[in-house]
Design an enzyme around this catalytic site. Structure first.
Site, short mmCIF file in Angstrom:
data_model
loop_
_atom_site.label_atom_id
_atom_site.label_comp_id
_atom_site.label_asym_id
_atom_site.label_seq_id
_atom_site.Cartn_x
_atom_site.Cartn_y
_atom_site.Cartn_z
N TYR B 292 68.90 5.59 7.95
CA TYR B 292 69.91 6.28 8.76
C TYR B 292 69.65 7.78 8.76
CZ TYR B 292 74.31 7.00 11.09
OH TYR B 292 75.26 7.32 12.03
N TYR B 342 70.93 7.73 19.63
CA TYR B 342 71.97 7.76 18.60
C TYR B 342 72.95 6.62 18.85
CZ TYR B 342 75.87 9.77 15.84
OH TYR B 342 76.89 9.98 14.95
#
Lengths: 137, 392
Positions: B292, B342
């Site tokens: 992440y 994203y």
């Protein structure tokens, strides 16, 4: 004045003691009525003992820079003329941390560990708001 | 009491809309539906096969507490036996896949769609000549004293944590830059990336404007419209579907609490412990990692916290292109959220599935038997670990 146009915080009931202290020139934190743990900002109960009830108590106003950033992006028009400006995290001698600004120093001269002390400025029409300034160690 | 969930379930379908300045739908719901349709088609399943729907709403529909029911109604799904609207920030994608796996293993559902979608970008407005909306300020992160002091948004809060890491461990700007450059190098091998065909050198990184020091523009994730869904089903059922199953070997979560500025540690050590034990693997078994990356700094901390290097040594570890296309540890092989798109925790999940299937074309990593996927939410507040395998 540098702070003209900044979004003025609402004096919510839970933070009233903080702003009353600021008006007297005292930096305040909450103290748990049960276990005595200090905290900031205000919370309804203590994360350590889960006790309800707390009292605003004055602290020394001394601490050191725990971290900081230097803001370049403008998120609110009041800061358009101020960028780049620094936002600091102060670790107070008594333990709690506070987000604030540091006056009397250029943003790029700020260092973690730098000793600081509280100072107050007028915010809006009737609030005093704590900021910090460098102090001798 | 433990029930062995290793390789009981698999990811059988992947659906990804176009990403970035995509205005195909007026809101996030539309992107969610398109992503689920694509994922079903990818798996060779139809809407009627779905009996589970898990939803992670993005910023623009986060306040819809019953988003999963709204979505169920919007796409005409009937007789579901599992649904939930979930939010652990960037750890949600992993957590949804865990929840789906547990439910399927318990006999509570058979085919579960897990979806993330968001639409923060608005089409260019003719009056103003520029895109409207989508700014972090609109998300309402700052109130009260913080706003007075000019502390706005997640960027500024993460910057505090990164600054302490730099102070305590000597992490330098170029270390963060090395992560941004490596991910950009990967993105330039990924035609679906928003920064495909946009090479970036360390000099370009350093020349980009500051957002909030110590973060340059390219230390921060992209903003994307789009939707991303995966279909989770039993390993048995997955074997009969269109693609080779991507087996879920290990799952774990870790949510440390407290102030991340004090520890500079994410939830990864806690989540890893559970997930690696379940998968029966060690760090050396990992062929590639999809970590992440809301910020370059998040990748640096996550590498440390999984033990790829010691605490505080993430900076030197990423030097010399180690995590880039020619490096020894492939990380964020599609360009990540910094350079591809994203979609919160679905970005690393999706890339892991593509790699695991061997469909990553120019960016395909040579060994892709075991992949690590991390999710991270808040300010190093929540963490999910998935260990995925090409074999059961």
């Amino acid at each position: 004045m540098a702070s003209v146009g900044r979004p003025i915080p609402a004096v919510t009931p839970d933070m009233a003691g903080f702003f009353e202290g600021a008006r007297r020139g005292q930096l305040m934190v909450e103290k748990c009525d049960h276990c005595g743990a200090l905290r900031f900002p205000a919370h309804d109960l203590c994360a350590k003992c889960l006790g309800r009830g707390a009292t605003w108590v004055p602290v020394s106003g001394r601490g050191e820079i725990y971290s900081f950033n230097i803001m370049h992006q403008v998120y609110h028009p009041a800061f358009a003329a101020e960028v780049p400006y620094a936002v600091i995290v102060v670790k107070l001698e008594e333990g709690p941390k506070m987000i604030s600004n540091l006056v009397g120093i250029k943003p790029h001269e700020i260092r973690i560990g730098m000793p600081v002390e509280v100072t107050f400025e007028r915010g809006g029409e009737d609030l005093m708001i704590p900021k910090f300034r460098p102090r001798a160690r | 009491m433990t029930t062995d969930l290793r390789a009981k379930c698999a990811i059988a379908g992947l659906g990804q809309t176009r990403m970035g300045k995509n205005f195909d739908h007026p809101n996030a719901m539309g992107f969610a539906i398109e992503a689920i349709e694509l994922a079903l088609e990818d798996a060779g399943l139809s809407r009627e096969d779905l009996d589970g729907l898990l939803v992670n709403p993005g910023v623009t529909w986060m306040e819809n507490a019953m988003a999963s029911f709204s979505l169920q109604q919007a796409m005409g799904l009937t007789d579901l036996t599992l649904t939930a609207t979930m939010n652990l920030g960037g750890a949600t994608a992993g957590a949804m896949i865990m929840h789906a796996t547990q439910a399927i293993a318990a006999g509570m559902a058979n085919v579960v769609a897990c979806v993330f979608a968001d639409a923060p970008l608005r089409p260019p407005s003719p009056e103003k000549g520029k895109a409207a909306g989508g700014s972090a300020a609109a998300y309402g992160f700052a109130r009260g004293l913080n706003a007075y002091y000019g502390q706005f948004g997640v960027n500024a809060a993460y910057a505090f944590v990164a600054q302490r890491h730099m102070h305590l461990y000597g992490t330098r700007q170029e270390h963060l830059g090395a992560i941004a450059v490596a991910e950009r190098d990967w993105a330039n091998l990924n035609p679906a990336a928003q920064f495909y065909d946009a090479p970036m050198t360390m000099a370009d990184y350093n020349a980009a404007r500051w957002v909030v020091e110590p973060f340059h523009l390219y230390d921060c994730c992209l903003v994307s419209n789009g939707g991303l869904a995966v279909i989770v089903t039993s390993a048995e059922r997955a074997k009969s579907l269109k693609h080779p199953p991507v087996y879920i070997l290990g799952m774990g979560q870790g949510h440390p609490g407290g102030d991340p500025m004090d520890t500079l540690v994410s939830g990864a050590p806690l989540a890893k412990k559970t997930a690696f034990k379940m998968a029966g693997i060690e760090l050396g078994d990992i062929d590639f990692a999809e970590l992440y990356d809301c910020y370059t700094f998040t990748v640096l901390v996550t590498l440390e916290d999984y033990g790829f290097c010691k605490k505080g040594e993430g900076g030197p570890f990423v030097e010399g292109g180690r995590i880039g296309p020619k490096g020894s540890l492939p990380v964020n092989t599609g360009g990540g959220q910094l350079s591809s798109f994203y979609m919160w925790g679905m970005t690393p999940v999706a890339e892991a599935v593509v790699q695991m299937r061997g469909e990553a074309a120019a960016r395909q990593v040579p060994r892709h038997d075991i992949g690590l996927v991390s999710g991270n939410g808040g300010i190093l507040s929540t963490h999910s670990t998935l260990v995925l395998g090409a074999n059961p």
